[in-house]
Design a protein around this motif. Structure first.
Motif: not given
Length: 249
Positions: A129-146
């Motif tokens: 959409d033309g602006d900057i977003d942020v990616l994150g990945g959790f590990s070691f007891g907090s499994n999520k990719v967001v």
């Protein structure tokens, strides 16, 4: 740690967990040498931008962080993006580069709080959409990719979007892996574990153009009007066409 020229002097500075080491005029200069190592920390001017990243109490883990440098607000200066990866929870936030990076105050803009175990901080226009977003990945007891959507394009308001709630992502890297015109995400779930590719399908088949503004008042016959056209994915050689609205005001 990450690196970037934060003060605009064409020398690369070092960003740690809550502090900056500004490069001196001669980054190779040493005050003493030990076992062929240059001990030059006193020559690198240190500035703390957020002590919470290294002052948090610990429980068997260091106060490690993940970060990136990126111009988050489009003012031409590199800002700092940082999250806590190990140790106690802190937050995910970016810090606005002041007009004087060495002496000014780095204002914190919080994306999510509290937050910990985020072993990835990557930027990219995830939804095109033309602006900057942020990616994150959790590990070691907090499994999520967001990913966090930049709602207004000013990097001040964010919405958390979950990509995967079952697997973690440790030191994953954002890139256009499939040459599909958008930002994908890939990496291992933990040390020496499975490697996953999270393929972004935003650009798939979307060579539909959007025009800003959505409506335009075209004046008298022969008068020209400027329109800004934004495309998610237009292949080389593709025809660009427009269709007049059936409703005429």
């Amino acid at each position: 740690m990450v690196i970037g020229d934060l003060d605009g002097d064409r020398r690369v500075d070092i960003i740690g967990n809550g502090f900056i080491l500004f490069a001196p005029s001669d980054p190779r200069a040493c005050t003493l040498e030990s076992s062929n190592r240059c001990m030059a920390t006193d020559l690198w001017e240190k500035k703390t931008f957020d002590a919470n990243f290294f002052n948090a109490s610990q429980s068997g883990l260091n106060n490690s962080s993940k970060g990136e440098v990126f111009d988050m607000d489009g003012d031409g200066r590199l800002d700092i993006l940082q999250s806590s990866a190990e140790g106690n929870e802190v937050y995910l936030a970016w810090y606005k580069n002041p007009s004087n990076a060495r002496t000014g105050t780095w204002l914190r803009r919080t994306i999510e709080s509290p937050q910990g175990r985020n072993h990835n901080v990557q930027t990219g226009d995830i939804d095109l959409d033309g602006d900057i977003d942020v990616l994150g990945g959790f590990s070691f007891g907090s499994n999520k990719v967001v990913w966090w959507e930049n709602l207004e394009g000013d990097s001040l308001s964010w919405a958390r979007r979950e990509i995967d709630g079952s697997n973690g992502c440790y030191s994953c890297v954002a890139s256009n892996y499939d040459n599909g015109g958008d930002v994908d995400f890939a990496g291992p779930t933990r040390y020496a574990r499975e490697v996953y590719l999270y393929r972004n399908t935003t650009a798939d088949g979307s060579n539909i153009l959007s025009v800003y503004p959505n409506t335009a008042a075209l004046g008298a016959s022969g008068e020209s009007v400027d329109l800004n056209i934004i495309s998610r994915n237009v292949n080389n050689g593709s025809a660009v066409a427009w269709t007049a609205s059936s409703t005429q005001a």
